[in-house]
Design an enzyme around this catalytic site. Structure first.
Site, mmCIF file in Angstrom:
data_model
loop_
_atom_site.group_PDB
_atom_site.id
_atom_site.type_symbol
_atom_site.label_atom_id
_atom_site.label_comp_id
_atom_site.label_asym_id
_atom_site.label_seq_id
_atom_site.Cartn_x
_atom_site.Cartn_y
_atom_site.Cartn_z
ATOM 1 N N PHE A 68 0.662 -0.785 0.076
ATOM 2 C CA PHE A 68 -0.219 -0.116 0.261
ATOM 3 C C PHE A 68 0.799 1.349 -0.123
ATOM 4 O O PHE A 68 1.721 1.784 0.852
ATOM 5 C CB PHE A 68 -1.246 0.387 1.077
ATOM 6 C CG PHE A 68 -1.652 -0.554 1.257
ATOM 7 C CD1 PHE A 68 -1.858 -2.304 1.066
ATOM 8 C CD2 PHE A 68 -3.489 -0.547 0.871
ATOM 9 C CE1 PHE A 68 -2.688 -3.288 1.038
ATOM 10 C CE2 PHE A 68 -4.127 -1.419 1.348
ATOM 11 C CZ PHE A 68 -4.294 -3.057 1.398
ATOM 12 N N VAL A 70 -0.534 4.965 -0.132
ATOM 13 C CA VAL A 70 -0.839 6.215 0.214
ATOM 14 C C VAL A 70 -0.817 7.064 0.427
ATOM 15 O O VAL A 70 0.160 7.667 1.965
ATOM 16 C CB VAL A 70 -2.438 5.109 1.205
ATOM 17 C CG1 VAL A 70 -3.461 6.501 1.435
ATOM 18 C CG2 VAL A 70 -3.335 4.058 0.614
ATOM 19 N N GLY A 71 -1.408 8.319 0.041
ATOM 20 C CA GLY A 71 -0.825 10.045 -0.236
ATOM 21 C C GLY A 71 0.502 10.026 -0.257
ATOM 22 O O GLY A 71 1.220 9.664 -0.510
ATOM 23 N N ARG A 72 1.613 10.987 1.153
ATOM 24 C CA ARG A 72 3.135 10.803 1.164
ATOM 25 C C ARG A 72 3.787 9.768 0.991
ATOM 26 O O ARG A 72 4.677 9.592 0.560
ATOM 27 C CB ARG A 72 3.032 11.434 2.163
ATOM 28 C CG ARG A 72 1.942 13.129 2.128
ATOM 29 C CD ARG A 72 2.664 13.978 3.378
ATOM 30 N NE ARG A 72 2.017 15.024 3.669
ATOM 31 C CZ ARG A 72 1.020 15.768 4.154
ATOM 32 N NH1 ARG A 72 2.431 16.239 5.030
ATOM 33 N NH2 ARG A 72 0.681 16.524 4.092
ATOM 34 N N VAL A 160 5.843 -0.713 3.114
ATOM 35 C CA VAL A 160 5.864 0.164 1.780
ATOM 36 C C VAL A 160 7.665 0.760 2.587
ATOM 37 O O VAL A 160 8.733 1.007 1.454
ATOM 38 C CB VAL A 160 5.044 0.868 1.136
ATOM 39 C CG1 VAL A 160 5.035 2.158 1.988
ATOM 40 C CG2 VAL A 160 5.987 1.003 -0.238
ATOM 41 N N THR A 193 4.704 -6.655 23.594
ATOM 42 C CA THR A 193 3.718 -5.594 23.045
ATOM 43 C C THR A 193 1.956 -5.805 22.487
ATOM 44 O O THR A 193 1.220 -5.160 22.153
ATOM 45 C CB THR A 193 3.227 -3.810 22.936
ATOM 46 O OG1 THR A 193 4.610 -4.621 21.494
ATOM 47 C CG2 THR A 193 5.118 -3.966 23.661
ATOM 48 N N GLU A 249 -1.724 -4.667 14.368
ATOM 49 C CA GLU A 249 -0.254 -5.648 14.461
ATOM 50 C C GLU A 249 -0.795 -6.443 15.759
ATOM 51 O O GLU A 249 -1.015 -7.857 15.113
ATOM 52 C CB GLU A 249 0.442 -5.267 14.284
ATOM 53 C CG GLU A 249 1.601 -6.209 14.740
ATOM 54 C CD GLU A 249 3.254 -4.460 15.376
ATOM 55 O OE1 GLU A 249 3.911 -5.220 13.798
ATOM 56 O OE2 GLU A 249 3.416 -4.427 15.704
ATOM 57 N N LYS A 291 11.850 6.297 9.348
ATOM 58 C CA LYS A 291 11.116 6.932 9.522
ATOM 59 C C LYS A 291 11.030 8.277 9.468
ATOM 60 O O LYS A 291 11.782 9.177 9.367
ATOM 61 C CB LYS A 291 10.511 6.512 10.817
ATOM 62 C CG LYS A 291 10.557 4.411 11.214
ATOM 63 C CD LYS A 291 8.530 4.744 10.535
ATOM 64 C CE LYS A 291 8.244 3.280 10.658
ATOM 65 N NZ LYS A 291 8.050 2.116 9.880
ATOM 66 N N TYR A 293 8.400 10.017 10.104
ATOM 67 C CA TYR A 293 7.387 10.444 10.545
ATOM 68 C C TYR A 293 7.154 12.266 10.427
ATOM 69 O O TYR A 293 5.830 12.817 10.529
ATOM 70 C CB TYR A 293 7.058 9.846 12.440
ATOM 71 C CG TYR A 293 6.775 8.714 12.314
ATOM 72 C CD1 TYR A 293 6.252 7.636 11.348
ATOM 73 C CD2 TYR A 293 7.421 8.165 13.985
ATOM 74 C CE1 TYR A 293 5.904 6.297 11.580
ATOM 75 C CE2 TYR A 293 7.393 6.354 13.474
ATOM 76 C CZ TYR A 293 6.649 6.204 12.787
ATOM 77 O OH TYR A 293 6.207 4.300 12.564
HETATM 78 C C1 5GW Z 1 -0.138 7.596 7.370
HETATM 79 C C2 5GW Z 1 0.507 7.930 8.659
HETATM 80 C C3 5GW Z 1 0.915 7.556 9.999
HETATM 81 C C4 5GW Z 1 0.832 5.827 9.707
HETATM 82 C C5 5GW Z 1 0.416 5.135 8.001
HETATM 83 C C6 5GW Z 1 0.221 6.767 7.301
HETATM 84 C C7 5GW Z 1 0.222 5.341 6.191
HETATM 85 C C8 5GW Z 1 0.625 4.126 6.123
HETATM 86 C C9 5GW Z 1 0.343 5.960 4.820
HETATM 87 O O1 5GW Z 1 0.058 8.010 5.179
HETATM 88 N N1 5GW Z 1 0.111 6.027 3.891
HETATM 89 C C10 5GW Z 1 0.315 4.482 3.606
HETATM 90 O O2 5GW Z 1 0.055 3.877 2.650
HETATM 91 N N2 5GW Z 1 0.699 3.133 4.996
HETATM 92 C C11 5GW Z 1 0.860 1.920 5.001
HETATM 93 O O3 5GW Z 1 0.403 1.719 6.179
HETATM 94 C C12 5GW Z 1 2.338 1.513 4.125
HETATM 95 O O4 5GW Z 1 2.605 0.493 2.926
HETATM 96 C C13 5GW Z 1 3.307 1.756 5.355
HETATM 97 O O5 5GW Z 1 3.704 1.307 5.290
HETATM 98 C C14 5GW Z 1 2.260 1.492 6.236
HETATM 99 C C15 5GW Z 1 2.198 0.764 7.874
HETATM 100 O O6 5GW Z 1 1.871 2.473 7.924
HETATM 101 P P1 5GW Z 1 3.729 2.230 9.050
HETATM 102 O O7 5GW Z 1 4.688 1.838 8.079
HETATM 103 O O8 5GW Z 1 3.898 3.753 9.235
HETATM 104 O O9 5GW Z 1 3.806 2.162 9.820
HETATM 105 P P2 5GW Z 1 5.034 1.570 11.404
HETATM 106 O O10 5GW Z 1 4.292 0.374 11.679
HETATM 107 O O11 5GW Z 1 6.120 0.358 10.353
HETATM 108 O O12 5GW Z 1 5.626 2.640 11.885
HETATM 109 MN MN MN Z 2 6.573 0.281 8.405
#
Ligand code: 5GW
Ligand code: MN
Length: 299
Positions: A68, A70-72, A160, A193, A249, A291, A293
């Site tokens: 996935f 999505v967005g940025r 992704v 967790t 998760e 990251k 963020y």
């Molecule tokens: C955006 C902001 C916060 C958390 C997730 C997103 C987000 C996730 C997004 O804006 N667009 C998107 O495509 N995703 C999908 O969800 C990506 O494939 C991403 O790898 C997955 C999980 O989100 P992550 O990778 O930010 O979560 P963590 O557990 O790796 O921090």
């Molecule tokens: Mn991730």
């Protein structure tokens, strides 16, 4: 158990139980190579990549990869993810990428190798990032039913924000496959967790491992069952106005506790370099991307 030989590779149907014979569990004495229920935990040195690739070519295994963007996350990660996957993911087997995005027109132009194809699926952008993450379960279950089951024997689902840096090959295929989370594999179960809120469907006090939802897979049948069950639990939580601690998760961990995976991947298959380089991690096959963020999680 029927022993694996080159001659019967073609006729083995439930190969996931049989391929265990080709693994060398004692070649790694520094770490755990089997779960208590007998599933292999795959570490470098335990498998012969040539045997694995031969088994899966004979079986005509083919692999769907879902991701996935999505967005940025599209601009930030997708090109690097796909480009690295072309160099390391399931080379030698047919691969079909299923890219889910809210902006299909912005997809990067990537030249795929022969036997590798891509399908782009338009999804809406949920306003809460927790929902973007959780609703992947529903989208994956739907695309397995409408497309993947006709084209692929196996499915792997990825975050992704990662980059392939080493072989991620057919040794990772199995009936249901889960990944040890790099931050937890050396910790006792008390430190995992899990979701500890009894109101959530993801609630669990104890378990086997802490699995990372950034990588999971299996046969299309198993992944369909897994993603459907997680989606059901997520929706029940929504009705009860609770949300599990780590969203999808947490639900995946609960499911995999109740339905033990037939194969477990070591953290080589999704390593975080910020942990450093412990001696048991001999190969890094997939790395967490840095990251972002600050940039990406603004509304
Ligand atoms: C955006 C902001 C916060 C958390 C997730 C997103 C987000 C996730 C997004 O804006 N667009 C998107 O495509 N995703 C999908 O969800 C990506 O494939 C991403 O790898 C997955 C999980 O989100 P992550 O990778 O930010 O979560 P963590 O557990 O790796 O921090
Ligand atoms: Mn991730």
């Amino acid at each position: 158990m029927e022993k694996f030989t080159w001659n019967n590779a073609k006729t083995m149907t439930r190969y996931t139980e049989k391929d265990i014979d080709s693994l060398s569990f004692s070649s790694r004495l520094d770490i755990q190579t089997r779960t208590t229920w007998g599933a292999p935990i795959i570490w470098e040195g335990m498998f012969d990549p040539y045997i694995y690739d031969a088994i899966h070519k004979n079986l005509r295994s083919s692999v769907a990869l879902t991701v996935f963007a999505v967005g940025r996350y599209l601009d930030a990660y997708l090109w690097t993810f796909l480009n690295s996957s072309e160099h390391h993911f399931m080379l030698g087997l047919p691969v079909k990428y299923y890219v889910f995005t809210d902006m299909p027109e912005k997809l990067p132009n990537i030249k795929l190798a022969p036997q590798r194809t891509m399908k782009v699926i338009h999804v809406e952008r949920h306003s809460r990032w927790q929902d973007i993450s959780m609703m992947r379960m529903k989208s994956i279950a739907d695309i397995i039913e409408s497309d993947i089951r006709q084209h692929c024997t196996h499915v792997f689902c990825f975050d992704v924000d990662q980059v392939f840096t080493g072989r991620f090959g057919s040794e990772a295929l199995g009936d249901s496959v889960a990944l040890l989370h790099a931050h937890f594999y050396r910790l006792p179960v008390k430190r995992f967790t899990y979701d500890h809120n009894p109101k959530s469907k993801a609630y669990m006090e104890t378990g086997d491992f802490y699995y990372h939802a950034a990588v999971f897979g299996g046969s299309w049948e198993s992944v369909k069952a897994m993603t459907e069950a997680c989606y059901q639990s997520i929706m029940e939580d929504k009705e009860n106005k609770v949300e599990a601690l780590w969203h999808d998760e947490s639900h995946l961990n609960k499911y995999l506790w109740l339905h033990k995976p037939s194969k477990v991947l070591s953290p080589e298959y999704c390593w975080d370099t910020s942990i450093g380089s412990p001696s048991e991690i001999r190969v890094k096959r997939l790395l967490w991307a840095p990251k972002k963020y600050g940039e990406l999680r603004v509304p």
